[in-house]
Design a protein around this motif. Sequence first.
Motif, mmCIF file in Angstrom:
data_model
loop_
_atom_site.group_PDB
_atom_site.id
_atom_site.type_symbol
_atom_site.label_atom_id
_atom_site.label_comp_id
_atom_site.label_asym_id
_atom_site.label_seq_id
_atom_site.Cartn_x
_atom_site.Cartn_y
_atom_site.Cartn_z
ATOM 1 N N LEU A 15 0.824 -1.214 0.000
ATOM 2 C CA LEU A 15 0.000 0.000 0.000
ATOM 3 C C LEU A 15 0.854 1.260 0.000
ATOM 4 C CD1 LEU A 15 -2.922 -0.900 2.425
ATOM 5 C CD2 LEU A 15 -3.077 -0.399 -0.016
ATOM 6 N N ILE A 16 1.922 1.250 0.766
ATOM 7 C CA ILE A 16 2.817 2.412 0.819
ATOM 8 C C ILE A 16 3.412 2.672 -0.564
ATOM 9 C CG2 ILE A 16 5.036 3.251 1.720
ATOM 10 C CD1 ILE A 16 4.249 1.829 4.397
ATOM 11 N N ILE A 17 3.885 1.625 -1.222
ATOM 12 C CA ILE A 17 4.475 1.776 -2.554
ATOM 13 C C ILE A 17 3.412 2.216 -3.556
ATOM 14 C CG2 ILE A 17 5.521 0.530 -4.488
ATOM 15 C CD1 ILE A 17 6.927 -1.226 -2.325
ATOM 16 N N ARG A 18 2.274 1.562 -3.516
ATOM 17 C CA ARG A 18 1.214 1.826 -4.483
ATOM 18 C C ARG A 18 0.690 3.253 -4.398
ATOM 19 N NH1 ARG A 18 -1.134 2.691 -8.071
ATOM 20 N NH2 ARG A 18 -2.729 1.573 -9.162
ATOM 21 N N HIS A 19 0.765 3.847 -3.225
ATOM 22 C CA HIS A 19 0.258 5.207 -3.027
ATOM 23 C C HIS A 19 1.377 6.190 -2.735
ATOM 24 C CE1 HIS A 19 -3.809 3.780 -3.343
ATOM 25 N NE2 HIS A 19 -3.477 2.778 -2.561
ATOM 26 N N SER A 20 2.580 5.828 -3.158
ATOM 27 C CA SER A 20 3.740 6.686 -2.938
ATOM 28 C C SER A 20 3.673 7.899 -3.850
ATOM 29 C CB SER A 20 5.021 5.897 -3.200
ATOM 30 O OG SER A 20 5.072 5.486 -4.558
ATOM 31 N N GLU A 25 9.997 3.999 -6.962
ATOM 32 C CA GLU A 25 11.195 3.200 -6.693
ATOM 33 C C GLU A 25 11.799 3.547 -5.339
ATOM 34 O OE1 GLU A 25 14.055 2.429 -10.109
ATOM 35 O OE2 GLU A 25 12.697 3.984 -10.880
ATOM 36 N N VAL A 26 11.717 4.805 -4.958
ATOM 37 C CA VAL A 26 12.250 5.223 -3.654
ATOM 38 C C VAL A 26 11.478 4.505 -2.543
ATOM 39 C CG1 VAL A 26 12.536 7.176 -2.076
ATOM 40 C CG2 VAL A 26 13.067 7.445 -4.511
ATOM 41 N N GLY A 31 11.089 0.365 1.477
ATOM 42 C CA GLY A 31 10.349 -0.792 1.974
ATOM 43 C C GLY A 31 11.215 -2.031 2.073
ATOM 44 N N LEU A 32 12.040 -2.267 1.063
ATOM 45 C CA LEU A 32 12.947 -3.425 1.112
ATOM 46 C C LEU A 32 13.918 -3.317 2.283
ATOM 47 C CD1 LEU A 32 13.728 -3.916 -2.689
ATOM 48 C CD2 LEU A 32 12.305 -5.372 -1.225
ATOM 49 N N HIS A 33 14.422 -2.114 2.489
ATOM 50 C CA HIS A 33 15.331 -1.907 3.619
ATOM 51 C C HIS A 33 14.621 -2.209 4.937
ATOM 52 C CE1 HIS A 33 18.550 -0.280 6.058
ATOM 53 N NE2 HIS A 33 17.622 0.391 6.730
ATOM 54 N N ALA A 57 3.814 -3.333 -7.659
ATOM 55 C CA ALA A 57 3.213 -2.115 -7.098
ATOM 56 C C ALA A 57 3.919 -0.872 -7.641
ATOM 57 C CB ALA A 57 3.262 -2.147 -5.576
ATOM 58 N N VAL A 58 5.231 -0.952 -7.826
ATOM 59 C CA VAL A 58 5.980 0.165 -8.416
ATOM 60 C C VAL A 58 5.514 0.390 -9.854
ATOM 61 C CG1 VAL A 58 8.262 0.956 -9.166
ATOM 62 C CG2 VAL A 58 8.000 -0.147 -6.940
ATOM 63 N N LEU A 59 5.419 -0.685 -10.620
ATOM 64 C CA LEU A 59 4.964 -0.569 -12.014
ATOM 65 C C LEU A 59 3.571 0.052 -12.084
ATOM 66 C CD1 LEU A 59 6.125 -4.055 -13.337
ATOM 67 C CD2 LEU A 59 7.187 -1.834 -13.814
ATOM 68 N N GLU A 60 2.676 -0.407 -11.222
ATOM 69 C CA GLU A 60 1.311 0.124 -11.217
ATOM 70 C C GLU A 60 1.288 1.605 -10.846
ATOM 71 O OE1 GLU A 60 -0.602 -2.565 -8.509
ATOM 72 O OE2 GLU A 60 -0.921 -4.077 -10.070
ATOM 73 N N ARG A 61 2.127 1.995 -9.897
ATOM 74 C CA ARG A 61 2.161 3.411 -9.509
ATOM 75 C C ARG A 61 2.696 4.272 -10.651
ATOM 76 N NH1 ARG A 61 -0.193 7.621 -7.445
ATOM 77 N NH2 ARG A 61 1.286 9.179 -6.775
ATOM 78 N N TYR A 62 3.772 3.818 -11.301
ATOM 79 C CA TYR A 62 4.277 4.565 -12.452
ATOM 80 C C TYR A 62 3.199 4.709 -13.513
ATOM 81 C CZ TYR A 62 9.284 5.155 -11.484
ATOM 82 O OH TYR A 62 10.494 5.569 -10.985
ATOM 83 N N GLN A 63 2.506 3.624 -13.817
ATOM 84 C CA GLN A 63 1.460 3.680 -14.830
ATOM 85 C C GLN A 63 0.371 4.676 -14.438
ATOM 86 O OE1 GLN A 63 0.275 -0.405 -15.370
ATOM 87 N NE2 GLN A 63 2.240 -0.966 -16.251
#
Length: 170
Positions: A15-20, A25-26, A31-33, A57-63
């Motif tokens: 969710l954090i990535i998707r709504h970043s 990518e940041v 999140g990975l860290h 989720a990164v790909l979806e956010r970019y799109q």
Amino acid sequence: MNADDRQAVLEEELLIIRHSGEIPEVALHSGLHYLCEDSDGPGLQLLPSERRALETAVLERYQEIILRDLDAGNRKLPLFRGIRRAHHNWYRFVRFCDNIKCSSEEFRAVAAQTLVQYLHIAGAEQPAVNDCIVVNCTPDALLTFAIALGLDEDQLPENWRHLCECEQKT
């Protein structure tokens, strides 16, 4: 950590990535860290499918942000960044796809169609007095973006160069 807790932690990161913000990518690297390395994090060793879900989720956010900035209906909204930002995010998206060995071709076609729609709509809405900027980049930058999306110049509306050159009249 039990399976339910693990799933909850991963869903929160998704969710954090998707709504970043503008550079998902940041959020992914953060999140990975947190998930894997941070002493305050859960100390997970991600399964390939879990990592792939985070990358998706990164790909979806970019799109989402690229399409947001190619939507002529958003031009007057505060969230709109315009063609210039969509162009920058396109290159970030493609670079990320390359890094994770994922094709950008399917989305390329969607983005190309959306860019052409934007230009047609924005061009049709442009006042006859030419008192607005409808494309916030130079004609060369717009053409470069269109070509990157697989378009030829003849697929763009006839007045596309004029849309870039439209300046505020005083």
